[in-house]
Structure formats: C-alpha cells, structure tokens
Design an enzyme around this catalytic site. Structure first.
Site, mmCIF file in Angstrom:
data_model
loop_
_atom_site.group_PDB
_atom_site.id
_atom_site.type_symbol
_atom_site.label_atom_id
_atom_site.label_comp_id
_atom_site.label_asym_id
_atom_site.label_seq_id
_atom_site.Cartn_x
_atom_site.Cartn_y
_atom_site.Cartn_z
ATOM 1 N N VAL A 103 0.868 -1.173 0.000
ATOM 2 C CA VAL A 103 0.000 0.000 0.000
ATOM 3 C C VAL A 103 0.908 1.226 0.000
ATOM 4 O O VAL A 103 1.921 1.239 0.706
ATOM 5 C CB VAL A 103 -0.904 0.032 1.253
ATOM 6 C CG1 VAL A 103 -1.822 1.253 1.231
ATOM 7 C CG2 VAL A 103 -1.710 -1.256 1.373
ATOM 8 N N CYS A 104 0.560 2.215 -0.810
ATOM 9 C CA CYS A 104 1.245 3.505 -0.762
ATOM 10 C C CYS A 104 2.743 3.316 -1.032
ATOM 11 O O CYS A 104 3.123 2.552 -1.935
ATOM 12 C CB CYS A 104 0.946 4.143 0.602
ATOM 13 S SG CYS A 104 1.205 5.917 0.722
ATOM 14 N N SER A 105 3.614 3.952 -0.252
ATOM 15 C CA SER A 105 5.053 3.837 -0.507
ATOM 16 C C SER A 105 5.618 2.470 -0.167
ATOM 17 O O SER A 105 6.806 2.208 -0.406
ATOM 18 C CB SER A 105 5.818 4.914 0.269
ATOM 19 O OG SER A 105 5.560 4.794 1.652
ATOM 20 N N THR A 136 1.827 3.319 -6.523
ATOM 21 C CA THR A 136 2.180 3.834 -5.204
ATOM 22 C C THR A 136 1.381 5.122 -4.995
ATOM 23 O O THR A 136 0.533 5.462 -5.817
ATOM 24 C CB THR A 136 3.709 4.093 -5.111
ATOM 25 O OG1 THR A 136 4.054 4.456 -3.782
ATOM 26 C CG2 THR A 136 4.155 5.212 -6.054
#
Lengths: 207, 207
Positions: free
Chosen positions: B99-101, B119
């Site tokens: 998830v995300c970074s 990302t």
C-alpha cells in the site's frame, strides 16, 4: 484541536483508525487514544493491539470525541467508567462523534435522546432503544453530535467533520493526501445495493 | 490463509489497518503484525502505537504479505532485516502486496524489476528507480504482486485480493460487513480530480 478516541476491548480497528488517520493528518489537530487505564487494548479479531496512552481522567475536556464501535460495544453498554467519561467529555466538546455501534454508547450515555443518529446497518433498529431516531444515512449530523454508519463510514464522517472544524479546503487537502478516491471492487457495501443473500453472509461474519 | 503485515517506525496507520480489517474479517484468514523484534511500533503521526506480535524470523512463510507505506519508508529502504524478509517471504507467498510507498520497499527488495506497479500519487516517478513500470491506477495486479495507490487504496486492494484468494461472494460479504459504501464528501482524492492548488497543500501535509 484535541481529539480523543476511547478504546475498549474488541473494538473494530478500522472504526478507530479511519477517523484517526484523517484527523491526525489535519494541521492543528492532535489525537490521543484513551482507555480506563493506559496500556494495550486488543481489537475484535484478537490480532491487533493498539496502545492507549492516556486514562479517561487524563483527558477530561477534549474538543472532539470519536467513539469507535465493534462487537465489544455490547460488553461496555453499562460500563460507567466509559459512559461517565463520554457524558462529561460531551459537556466540553465541540463535536461528539461515533462510528458503527459506537453510537449505541453515545445513546447509553444519554446523549441521543430525540437525536437523529445512525450506526451499522445491522444495528439500526437498536438506536430506538436509546431514544434516538434511526437514520439510514452514512453520516448524520445532529447539532454537535455526528454519527457514522458501519466501520469504513468513519472515514467519510471524519472528512465531513474536518470540513466543519477547519474548512473545506483543509478537508480536501487531507482527502487528497490519503488518496481517498475510493474504487470499491463491488457495489454491495450497503443492504440497499447488496445482491440477494449477502446480508445473511455478512451477518455471519460480524456476529 | 496466513497474512503478515510488517511494521516499521513511522508507517501510516490506515495503510496497515485498512487491509488488515478487510482480511481479518475474511473467513479462514489470520493476520499477524510483525517487526524485526516483537513489540510496539509507532506510526508517522507519533500518536498511534501498534503491537507487532511476531519477529520476522517467526513468520518465514506467509501466504500473503501486505507492506504498508508511510514517511518511514525512506528510512528503511536499505534495512536488510526488512528487505531480506520481504525477499525470502516472497518465495513462499501466493500474493505479495503493498500500500502507498510500501511498493518502494518491494522494489528495494528487488521484486519489481519490469513489473507494472503503483504507489502514492506523489511518489509515482520514484517507482522507475527500482525498475518498475509506474501505473497511475488504484490497484495494480502483476502476477502475484499487487500494489495499491496511497493510504486508503489499501482497502480496495484487500477486497480485490480477497476476491482472488477466496471468491467474489466472500469479498462482497466482507465489503458489506464493513459497510464499505464510500461517500467521500468531496471529489478530490486524486490529482486528476483535485481542484487547482490542492496538490501543493496535500504535499505540505504529507512531507
């Protein structure tokens, strides 16, 4: 703006962490997790433990209260440590809010008499028992009491609240920061849209 | 199905707890939070602490890995305890996700060479640095690697994953159980829909 989120055993994690993330990202907001005594509190699945860093006595006058729900709600409906704190904190708050079955705790504390309020779809009828007028909407504002529907609805509630507490642009900034551009894979998140038979399967999961 | 979510200092809470809640509600799934050493791990706001109950050595062969993101990602891009665990766990998983970074950590572990991945919108260009092909979509599936966009996208990712790992009806049941019928108060959760000037304000929040 000081936000306090009370934790009790078998709360539902996303009920607390959805609004937490929104409000903790907001400029000028601080969020404290509290419990009767500081320390670890474990969620409804038994596999996630959050730390309460304050006791209720430590945080008597928050600006915002967010009461999460979860299966554990039923065990604290007569817990005067929690209910008494909610009741007296509400005398100081700008907003007193809940997610999911958390609204039953606002009701048990006596705050929902005659108020329009919501909760998880499976529990909506129970709101009448605490004197509230059940409303099948995702976020319900009744003066300074704001209630959200089940679990994930706390994110929408917190963004709505943030727009009131700060301004729309601040709430929009946080919405973009957390990339809240939801694209659920299915259209079934409410009994109104769920295919036949799904309500029974969802009830089996949460009870 | 055993899901492991690694935690590291200054992760973003919703990155972890969104997918956690979806998968922990799924019948037959168990979720474990892990870290280099078991114990408390504090998030990017400094106000939420989750407990890792396992060390990486305790969970060498999970079925699913979910790597959350957060500002702390940058501090662990060369952390061989974490990267080495991701790399070897990936040899056993049915799905390795982020998830995300968190996708930058999959990349730093060497898993994204030539892979389509996503990302947080603010970091999309960095994915090229780890050999991935950046894709501006909310959930990107590349074989058994599944990456999600920023923060809240982990909920959509986990439901998509659950539909693959179990079946669509199970994923739909969980979506209904957590009442995931999102109604964001604004249409601004992506740079594509955000009004002018909002990207700069959102960047100020997350950096």
């Amino acid at each position: 703006m000081h936000v306090v989120i009370p934790l009790y055993p078998r709360f539902t994690a996303l009920d607390a962490v959805g609004p937490y993330t929104v409000l903790a990202f907001a400029p000028g907001f601080t969020v404290t997790f509290a419990a009767e005594r500081p320390g670890p509190v474990t969620d409804d699945r038994g596999s996630l433990t959050l730390t309460a860093t304050a006791s209720y006595a430590d945080v008597p006058a928050p600006d915002v209260v967010v009461v999460p729900g979860g299966p554990g709600t039923l065990d604290v409906l007569e817990d005067e440590a929690l209910l008494g704190w909610i009741r007296q904190a509400h005398e100081h708050t700008r907003w007193t809010t809940s997610v999911c079955s958390g609204s039953l705790l606002l009701g048990a504390a006596g705050l929902l008499e005659g108020a329009r309020a919501t909760t998880h779809w499976a529990l909506l009828d129970f709101l009448g028992n605490v004197g509230a007028e059940p409303v099948a909407e995702r976020v319900v504002e009744h003066g300074r009491i704001v209630t959200a529907a089940g679990v994930s609805a706390g994110i929408d509630m917190a963004l709505t609240l943030l727009a009131r507490a700060s301004d729309a642009t601040t709430a929009q900034s946080v919405q973009l920061a957390i990339e809240y551009d939801p694209q659920p894979p299915f259209t079934c998140g409410s009994p109104r849209t769920a295919p036949e038979g799904l309500v029974e399967r969802a009830l089996a999961i949460i009870t």
